[in-house]
Structure formats: C-alpha cells, structure tokens
Design an enzyme around this catalytic site. Structure first.
Site, mmCIF file in Angstrom:
data_model
loop_
_atom_site.group_PDB
_atom_site.id
_atom_site.type_symbol
_atom_site.label_atom_id
_atom_site.label_comp_id
_atom_site.label_asym_id
_atom_site.label_seq_id
_atom_site.Cartn_x
_atom_site.Cartn_y
_atom_site.Cartn_z
ATOM 1 N N SER A 259 -31.785 31.056 -16.794
ATOM 2 C CA SER A 259 -33.022 30.510 -16.411
ATOM 3 C C SER A 259 -33.077 29.835 -14.952
ATOM 4 C CB SER A 259 -33.744 29.576 -17.512
ATOM 5 O OG SER A 259 -32.895 28.463 -17.516
ATOM 6 N N LYS A 260 -34.282 29.608 -14.483
ATOM 7 C CA LYS A 260 -34.438 28.992 -13.277
ATOM 8 C C LYS A 260 -33.617 27.618 -13.066
ATOM 9 C CE LYS A 260 -39.068 31.228 -12.379
ATOM 10 N NZ LYS A 260 -40.433 30.951 -12.148
ATOM 11 N N ARG A 261 -33.475 27.171 -14.289
ATOM 12 C CA ARG A 261 -32.831 25.568 -14.102
ATOM 13 C C ARG A 261 -31.562 25.912 -13.812
ATOM 14 N NH1 ARG A 261 -30.107 24.046 -18.747
ATOM 15 N NH2 ARG A 261 -30.423 25.602 -20.598
ATOM 16 N N GLY A 263 -30.635 27.520 -11.084
ATOM 17 C CA GLY A 263 -30.553 28.146 -9.774
ATOM 18 C C GLY A 263 -31.236 29.391 -9.677
#
Length: 518
Positions: A259-261, A263
């Site tokens: 996911s976006k967390r 990177g």
C-alpha cells in the site's frame, strides 16, 4: 458473435478509479507476455467503468499513459477499435440488458421485487438464525401472473441469477490448481442487473469475456471468488469458460498487502523517480515467476520467450525496493551511450544542473557527465546527485566532520601542498588537454614517486584535496568534468577556487621545518 478459431486472446481490464499500481501493472504484463508469445495472440484492453460514482476519464487516461510508458501495447481497446467493441463497459449497457433478457427468457434468471429495506431485514434474520446472509429466493418461484402484474405496473426489480440446488463449480487454475465451490451455499441467487438497470460487475465481466473471445483470464487472486459467479453465467449462456490463472498478492517488506504506506506503489511515481520501463517489467515479472534458473536480469524479448504461467507460484511475493533499484541500475548500464545520454541530459536540465540549448560545449559536458555518473547510478535521477557532488567542493565540512583524521595522520597536508604547487606550476593537467587521461596518470605517478607514496596513501589525499570528498568517481574524470562545466558555463566550484580554498586551509597547518644541524 465473432469467432476466433481458438487463437490466444487475453485481456487487461482495469477499473479507472485511481492510478495504475504495481499489482495491476504485473497483471497487464503477464497478459501481454502470453499474447506476444503466440503468433496470432491478441492483447485486449477493456475499461471496466460501470462504477460510475468512482470511475473517471482522467483516471483512464492516466492508466493508458502508464501502460504506454511501460511499452505494454495493446491490440484492441478504446483507442484501437476491433470487431468486439466497444471496449468501455459504460458503452456496453445495452448489450448487458439484452443478455439479461436472454437469461430471463431461458429461465436462468428471474425478476426480484424485494426492496432494499426488505433485503436488509432478511439479512438480519438470517444472521440472527446463524445462517449465511443470502437471499431467501422469495421471488424465485413466484406466480407468473403476480410477476407480470408488478412489471406492468412499472415496479422496480432486480434480475437475479438462478443457482441450482447442490450446484458445484470447479476450475483448473493455472496457478492454484483445482479450485471448487458449492455454488448454492457460497453465493446463492445473485444479482445480475440492479433495479436501476445498471449491470453488476460479475455479469459484465462474464458477458465481455464471452463476447470478446477471451481464452485465458490472468488476474489477481482477490478475483478468485468472482470466478464462481462468472462461470455460472457463462454456462447458462452456453459459452465455454476461459482458462484461469489467479496470481498471488504483492506484499510490502513487512509482509502486509502493498500500500501507499510502503512508499511508491504506482507506475507514475516510479516513472517520476527515474525507473526505466524495461527494468520495471523485469522486476514485476519476477514478482511471482522465474524461469527455473539463477538468471535475474531479462530484457523484454527474453521475457516474451521464457515466460510461462506454469512457473507462476502460489505464494505471495514481497516488493523489495532495494532489489528494484539494483535491477534498474543493471538495465541502465546495459544502455548504449546513444540511449543513456538523452535520459541524463533531460534529468540534469530538469534539476537545473545543465542548461538547455547550451550548444556543443553543453553537449560535451552532458556526455562526460553521463560517463562519470554511469558506474554509480541506479536511477536516472541519481545523475543529478552524482554530478552535483562533482561540481561542489565541501572540503571544510569534510574536515570539520573528522572524516579525514586518518589522512591527516598519514601526511595529508604535505600531499595537499604538493597538489597546490603542481597546479600553480602548471604541472598538473586540468582537463583541457587533448590526451588528458594519459597526462593525468603520468602526473599521479610522478607525485607518488616524489612523495614516496602509493596506493591509498597516494590516491586518497589527492582525492580529498581536489574534490573535498573522501569518495566518489575517478578523480581524473571529475577534473575533466570541471573543465567541461566551465566551458558550458555550468555553475560549479572550479579548480582555481578549490586551490584557493585549499591554500587557506594549509595556512592553518604550516609545514614542519627541518631541524637545524648543529
């Protein structure tokens, strides 16, 4: 329906509700490779945009741009009309309604007049009784007279698929092996058309795969449960199901879903960071597949030749950014100068290091800057940092940080004085000489002989004196780059300024006088 004579036809079918992420890019890649392995293979791009609340044309254009960046060219799609279009589901609504009516006429589907409130009450009652919250088939065997009366009155209704009691569905998945479901217990009588007339996702997909002649469906494992509904619909329509291959999830390094967390996860982010398309494809291919050898770096033609769904593994793959950067570096260094120089030039101009339209001098600077940076680059963007470091002279900060203590103890100041003397006496080559590298090596050798130094005790103090750093590209190459930067009017700290700063430092460290005999 158009016939395809069993030719390989695969599809990538994104929903345009965001950007193209690495999972979708891998799915597109696997479909592309399967299509390109076959002489008559066709790669279809289908836009699944029936989620009108979230789908946007802007997202669609973004995804298409990302696919083009990766070089995953499709044969049929919204911009490449074929015999089975249109290729946006939002433009195929009439087709779905016609097929739904066909299923109503054949008795494989039926109208359901239950309201949302009634369905919610049924769900709650089923849960309270400890049963699966499935539709209780209130309208499955309703009186035809009552059904017609309500339809004539214009009452809203959904169209539900009729699942036979005890019905079991099995597929032989190319990745997961045999997978089966008790259809009645798993999904019950599911909806095909909402009361608004809008078709649901699984109905659209099944109809499209059939009418578009898709022979193999390659997609993420999260779609596996959709396969049950789609197979039931295809069977009712008397279309053979395609082959299926459900690929495992891609995880972050903490082994949670990527996911976006974690990177960067979208293709446009990787593009902005300077990753090469072929490096991205190489890495994405290996997220779940290998050719059975130790080979890790593949070009596009090798992937097309060697890829096989039979070697896609069931287990999830971990996205390793360090590995992707390493692989990108391998692909960068495999580029010819003709391919690499324009990429570095664009990056240096974008970062304000080089100047656009700087003429022949500017071109020579960029060409040499590329050579200086090439050995250390993992990303094209790294050229900005590497070349930028060459153009600066952080001697003071390096000394203040105590990084050069060992060099000081081994006679740094004496070597620095010799560098200053040689520069001022015009003995040191400064980059503009025709046979600079030969002259540079000869000068280094002469300094070593004069000072009684060799190896690291020779090269390291000269590096620090001339570059202000403890490490970096070859010093001679850096000196030449400074000369070319000067000619191209690039902002930098040139040799005259460096020698001046070095002399100022040396003034604080006077040479020890030889003791007087006596």
């Amino acid at each position: 329906m158009t016939t395809f004579m069993a030719a390989v036809r695969v599809r990538f079918a994104p929903s345009p509700t965001g950007t193209l992420h690495v999972g979708g890019a891998r799915t597109a890649l696997y479909n592309y490779l399967v299509a390109r392995q076959s002489k008559d293979g066709t790669f279809v791009l289908r836009i699944e945009d029936t989620d009108t609340a979230r789908s946007t044309r802007e997202s669609e254009e973004s995804m298409l741009a990302d696919l083009r960046f990766l070089g995953l060219d499709w044969d049929e799609g919204p911009d490449k009309p074929g015999a089975v279009g249109p290729y946006r589901q939002s433009e195929r609504i009439d087709i779905y309604k016609k097929i739904a009516q066909q299923l109503l006429d054949s008795g494989d589907a039926y109208p359901c007049f239950c309201s949302e409130e009634e369905l919610e009450e049924k769900r709650k009652a089923a849960e309270a009784a400890g049963k699966p919250p499935q539709y209780d088939r209130t309208w499955r065997d309703a009186d035809p007279v009552e059904v017609k009366k309500r339809m004539d009155a214009g009452e809203p209704y959904t169209v539900r698929f009729k699942v036979a009691p005890g019905r079991r569905v099995e597929i032989d998945d190319a990745v997961r092996g045999t997978v089966g479901w008790d259809a009645d217990a798993t999904v019950g009588d599911f909806i095909l058309l909402r009361s608004s007339g809008m078709p649901v996702y699984n109905f659209c997909v099944a109809v499209d795969d059939a009418l578009m002649g898709i022979t193999t469906v390659i997609r993420a494992e999260e779609h596996l449960t959709n396969t049950l509904r789609q197979c039931l619909i295809l069977e009712a329509l008397q279309y053979p199901p395609p082959k299926y291959a459900h690929c495992s999830l891609i995880l972050g390094e903490d082994r949670s879903k990527l996911s976006k967390r974690h990177g960067a996860t979208s293709v446009d982010q990787f593009k902005a960071e300077g990753f090469l398309p072929d490096a991205m494809l190489n890495y994405l291919a290996l997220l779940g597949w290998n050719d059975g050898t130790e080979q890790e770096v593949f070009d596009r033609s090798e992937l097309i030749k060697k890829f096989s769904l039979n070697r896609v593994v069931k287990s999830p793959s971990v996205f390793d950014m360090a590995k992707l950067r390493w692989m990108n570096g391998q692909h960068l260094r495999a580029l010819s100068d003709e391919e690499l120089v324009p990429l570095v030039e664009a990056q240096l101009i974008s970062a304000g290091v080089a100047k656009e339209g700087a003429g022949e001098d500017g071109k020579m600077f960029v060409v040499h800057a590329t050579q200086v940076a090439k050995g250390s680059m993992e990303l094209v963007n790294d050229a900005t940092t590497i070349v930028g470091d060459v153009l600066t002279y952080p001697l003071a900060s390096t000394l203040e940080a105590g990084e050069a203590e060992t060099l000081v103890a081994e006679g740094l100041w004496d070597m620095a004085r010799e560098v200053v003397r040689a520069y001022e006496a015009k003995e040191m080559p400064t980059g503009g000489e025709e046979d600079f590298q030969v002259l540079w090596k000869a000068w280094i050798k002469a300094v070593g002989k004069k000072m009684g130094k060799k190896g690291k005790q020779l090269f390291h103090p000269i590096r620090l004196a001339l570059t202000g750093r403890m490490s970096g590209p070859d010093v001679g190459e850096q000196v030449k780059l400074l000369h070319l930067a000067d000619k191209a009017a690039v902002n930098m700290v040139g040799l005259p300024a460096r020698i001046g700063e070095l002399k100022e430092v040396l003034s604080k460290h006077p040479a020890e006088k030889e003791p007087v005999a006596g």
